[in-house]
Design a protein around this motif. Structure first.
Motif, PDB file in Angstrom:
ATOM      1  N   HIS A 169       0.954  -1.157  -0.130  1.00 14.51           N
ATOM      2  CA  HIS A 169       0.017   0.086   0.035  1.00 14.51           C
ATOM      3  C   HIS A 169       0.960   1.458   0.080  1.00 14.51           C
ATOM      4  N   PHE A 170       0.648   1.866  -1.185  1.00 16.88           N
ATOM      5  CA  PHE A 170       1.634   3.330  -1.065  1.00 16.88           C
ATOM      6  C   PHE A 170       1.662   4.232  -0.243  1.00 16.88           C
ATOM      7  N   ASP A 171       0.222   4.524   0.514  1.00 13.91           N
ATOM      8  CA  ASP A 171      -0.109   5.434   1.620  1.00 13.91           C
ATOM      9  C   ASP A 171       0.512   4.933   2.697  1.00 13.91           C
ATOM     10  N   ALA A 172       0.846   3.677   2.721  1.00 10.89           N
ATOM     11  CA  ALA A 172       1.511   3.446   4.403  1.00 10.89           C
ATOM     12  C   ALA A 172       3.172   3.523   3.827  1.00 10.89           C
ATOM     13  N   PHE A 173       3.427   2.888   2.631  1.00  8.63           N
ATOM     14  CA  PHE A 173       4.802   2.737   2.336  1.00  8.63           C
ATOM     15  C   PHE A 173       5.499   4.243   2.283  1.00  8.63           C
ATOM     16  N   ARG A 174       4.778   5.322   1.748  1.00  6.82           N
ATOM     17  CA  ARG A 174       5.467   6.571   1.773  1.00  6.82           C
ATOM     18  C   ARG A 174       5.720   7.189   3.189  1.00  6.82           C
ATOM     19  N   PHE A 175       5.137   6.583   4.138  1.00  5.94           N
ATOM     20  CA  PHE A 175       5.684   7.174   5.430  1.00  5.94           C
ATOM     21  C   PHE A 175       6.834   6.359   6.285  1.00  5.94           C
ATOM     22  N   TYR A 176       7.231   5.394   5.425  1.00  6.04           N
ATOM     23  CA  TYR A 176       8.598   4.471   6.140  1.00  6.04           C
ATOM     24  C   TYR A 176       9.740   5.466   6.550  1.00  6.04           C
ATOM     25  N   ALA A 177      10.505   5.187   7.519  1.00  6.74           N
ATOM     26  CA  ALA A 177      11.699   5.558   7.803  1.00  6.74           C
ATOM     27  C   ALA A 177      12.571   5.411   6.758  1.00  6.74           C
ATOM     28  N   PRO A 178      13.616   6.286   6.007  1.00  4.58           N
ATOM     29  CA  PRO A 178      14.257   6.130   4.825  1.00  4.58           C
ATOM     30  C   PRO A 178      15.098   4.475   5.055  1.00  4.58           C
ATOM     31  N   GLU A 179      15.581   4.283   6.215  1.00  2.51           N
ATOM     32  CA  GLU A 179      16.195   2.875   5.976  1.00  2.51           C
ATOM     33  C   GLU A 179      15.309   1.957   5.961  1.00  2.51           C
ATOM     34  N   ALA A 180      14.076   1.946   6.058  1.00  4.66           N
ATOM     35  CA  ALA A 180      13.242   0.918   6.138  1.00  4.66           C
ATOM     36  C   ALA A 180      12.931   0.728   4.662  1.00  4.66           C
ATOM     37  N   VAL A 181      13.006   1.603   3.579  1.00  8.67           N
ATOM     38  CA  VAL A 181      12.242   1.671   2.377  1.00  8.67           C
ATOM     39  C   VAL A 181      13.046   0.276   1.614  1.00  8.67           C
ATOM     40  N   PRO A 182      14.420   0.359   1.694  1.00  9.95           N
ATOM     41  CA  PRO A 182      14.971  -0.949   0.731  1.00  9.95           C
ATOM     42  C   PRO A 182      14.583  -2.176   1.197  1.00  9.95           C
ATOM     43  N   LEU A 183      13.817  -2.219   2.652  1.00  5.49           N
ATOM     44  CA  LEU A 183      13.774  -3.481   3.295  1.00  5.49           C
ATOM     45  C   LEU A 183      12.400  -4.059   2.627  1.00  5.49           C
ATOM     46  N   ASN A 184      11.343  -3.152   2.051  1.00 13.66           N
ATOM     47  CA  ASN A 184      10.171  -3.801   1.836  1.00 13.66           C
ATOM     48  C   ASN A 184      10.371  -4.406   0.383  1.00 13.66           C
ATOM     49  N   GLU A 185       9.642  -5.612   0.146  1.00 15.36           N
ATOM     50  CA  GLU A 185       9.595  -6.541  -0.899  1.00 15.36           C
ATOM     51  C   GLU A 185       9.041  -5.806  -2.158  1.00 15.36           C
ATOM     52  N   HIS A 186       8.414  -4.625  -1.858  1.00 15.86           N
ATOM     53  CA  HIS A 186       7.627  -3.980  -3.141  1.00 15.86           C
ATOM     54  C   HIS A 186       8.087  -2.428  -3.002  1.00 15.86           C
ATOM     55  N   ALA A 187       7.865  -1.986  -3.940  1.00 18.68           N
ATOM     56  CA  ALA A 187       8.140  -0.401  -4.101  1.00 18.68           C
ATOM     57  C   ALA A 187       6.959   0.423  -4.657  1.00 18.68           C
ATOM     58  N   PRO A 188       5.903   0.363  -3.776  1.00 14.36           N
ATOM     59  CA  PRO A 188       4.424   1.165  -4.403  1.00 14.36           C
ATOM     60  C   PRO A 188       4.767   2.512  -4.790  1.00 14.36           C
ATOM     61  N   THR A 189       4.118   2.879  -5.712  1.00 13.74           N
ATOM     62  CA  THR A 189       4.205   4.354  -6.046  1.00 13.74           C
ATOM     63  C   THR A 189       2.615   4.483  -6.098  1.00 13.74           C
ATOM     64  N   ARG A 190       2.156   5.843  -6.300  1.00  8.06           N
ATOM     65  CA  ARG A 190       0.637   6.265  -6.683  1.00  8.06           C
ATOM     66  C   ARG A 190       0.487   5.590  -8.063  1.00  8.06           C
ATOM     67  N   GLU A 191       1.385   5.707  -9.022  1.00  7.68           N
ATOM     68  CA  GLU A 191       1.076   5.026 -10.358  1.00  7.68           C
ATOM     69  C   GLU A 191       0.763   3.373  -9.990  1.00  7.68           C
ATOM     70  N   THR A 192       1.555   2.726  -9.349  1.00  6.17           N
ATOM     71  CA  THR A 192       1.300   1.351  -9.470  1.00  6.17           C
ATOM     72  C   THR A 192       0.444   0.937  -8.141  1.00  6.17           C
ATOM     73  N   GLN A 193      -0.308   2.062  -7.603  1.00  6.84           N
ATOM     74  CA  GLN A 193      -1.484   1.626  -6.792  1.00  6.84           C
ATOM     75  C   GLN A 193      -2.585   0.869  -7.192  1.00  6.84           C
ATOM     76  N   ARG A 194      -2.879   1.197  -8.247  1.00  6.75           N
ATOM     77  CA  ARG A 194      -3.836   0.546  -9.081  1.00  6.75           C
ATOM     78  C   ARG A 194      -3.627  -1.092  -9.508  1.00  6.75           C
ATOM     79  N   ASP A 195      -2.353  -1.308  -9.544  1.00  8.27           N
ATOM     80  CA  ASP A 195      -1.857  -2.881  -9.683  1.00  8.27           C
ATOM     81  C   ASP A 195      -1.343  -3.403  -8.471  1.00  8.27           C
ATOM     82  N   LEU A 196      -1.345  -3.027  -7.487  1.00  5.60           N
ATOM     83  CA  LEU A 196      -0.842  -3.498  -6.162  1.00  5.60           C
ATOM     84  C   LEU A 196      -1.838  -3.752  -5.054  1.00  5.60           C
ATOM     85  N   GLU A 197      -2.749  -2.815  -5.037  1.00  2.00           N
ATOM     86  CA  GLU A 197      -3.880  -2.899  -3.842  1.00  2.00           C
ATOM     87  C   GLU A 197      -4.557  -4.375  -3.986  1.00  2.00           C
TER      88      GLU A 197
END
Length: 294
Positions: A169-197
């Motif tokens: 979920h992009f709107d959760a992912f965008r609040f990650y601490a910077p160091e946690a971002v590369p630990l997520n298996e997905h890299a959601p964006t607003r554009e990919t929201q329609r494909d990932l939710e």
């Protein structure tokens, strides 16, 4: 508008529905407004009023939804409300104007709801998005500064580093601490929201309330409140499974760092996924019928 005869509600009927809606919404809005006036906060109950854009006064306002005519003298005042229109029959939602002016919002909500409903639910995230937001809090500070971390800063970091983080979920992912971002298996964006939710995601299911109020006044307020109340319950679970200590507010933690906690999380997550799918179907059905009548 088509020439189909729309159902008409007499004043006694729609004013009763309006009153019942206002009483239902006030159970949530009034305590929030009281806390705000006193300058206090609640980590669970404030969320739907502070994170989402709909204000308490907007939630309290009742709408019959598209395809219903309100009659009686009291209905006349609604003729000046945005996206309403009046004629000899009474007052109703101006579906054509709404869909013309809000076409982008309508199309996006319709797409997100339909695509999410069509996907299988995933149940392996264990609510780690909240932990990823609190990662390295010794460096960044605690996201909710008035709350304590249940396992402390080091314990929270350990859970993040020892876990697979699979947030979609992009709107959760965008609040990650910077160091946690590369630990997520997905890299959601607003554009990919329609494909990932997907319908197992707590935040995607809370967002049913967002899509509902963005489609106001096409949808009946009773349906919007159904979405609101489910989102309220999901938010409670979300924070119980978070790294924060909510004992002072009377919440027992879901200790997702344990096997038992993970099992409890998935059990509740499955129940909310089922309820949310039913609401998605209802939202889509109301939206399609409203568009067909425009």
């Amino acid at each position: 508008m088509s020439d189909v005869l729309l159902p008409r509600l007499q004043a006694i009927e729609w004013q009763d529905r309006e009153l019942r809606h206002q009483e239902r919404a006030a159970r949530f809005a009034d305590p929030y407004l009281d806390r705000r006036s006193r300058g206090t906060r609640h980590p669970v109950e404030d969320f739907l009023f502070t994170y989402y854009n709909q204000k308490p006064g907007q939630l309290l306002r009742w709408h019959p939804g598209a395809g219903v005519v309100l009659t009686g003298a009291a209905a006349a005042g609604r003729a000046t409300w945005k996206y309403y229109t009046a004629d000899d029959d009474g007052v109703r939602v101006d579906v054509r104007r709404f869909t013309a002016e809000r076409r982008e919002a309508v199309d996006f909500a319709r797409m997100i709801l339909a695509r999410t409903a069509a996907r299988p639910a995933q149940f392996g995230c264990f609510g780690l998005h909240e932990w990823a937001m609190a990662y390295r809090s010794a460096v960044h500070g605690v996201r909710h500064e008035y709350l304590r971390l249940r396992l402390g800063t080091a314990g929270t970091d350990d859970v993040v580093e020892e876990s697979r983080i699979r947030c979609t979920h992009f709107d959760a992912f965008r609040f990650y601490a910077p160091e946690a971002v590369p630990l997520n298996e997905h890299a959601p964006t607003r554009e990919t929201q329609r494909d990932l939710e997907q319908p197992g995601c707590l935040h995607a299911n809370m967002d049913l309330y967002k899509w509902a109020y963005k489609l106001t006044p096409l949808l009946p307020s009773e349906l919007v409140m159904d979405c609101f109340e489910l989102s309220w319950q999901i938010r409670t679970m979300d924070m119980r499974a978070s790294p924060y200590d909510l004992a002072d507010w009377g919440y027992e933690p879901i200790a997702i760092e344990t096997t038992e906690g993970k099992a409890e999380y998935v059990r509740l997550q499955r129940g909310f996924a089922e309820e949310s799918q039913a609401l998605r179907v209802r939202l889509l059905d109301h939206l399609e019928r409203a568009l067909a009548a425009s």
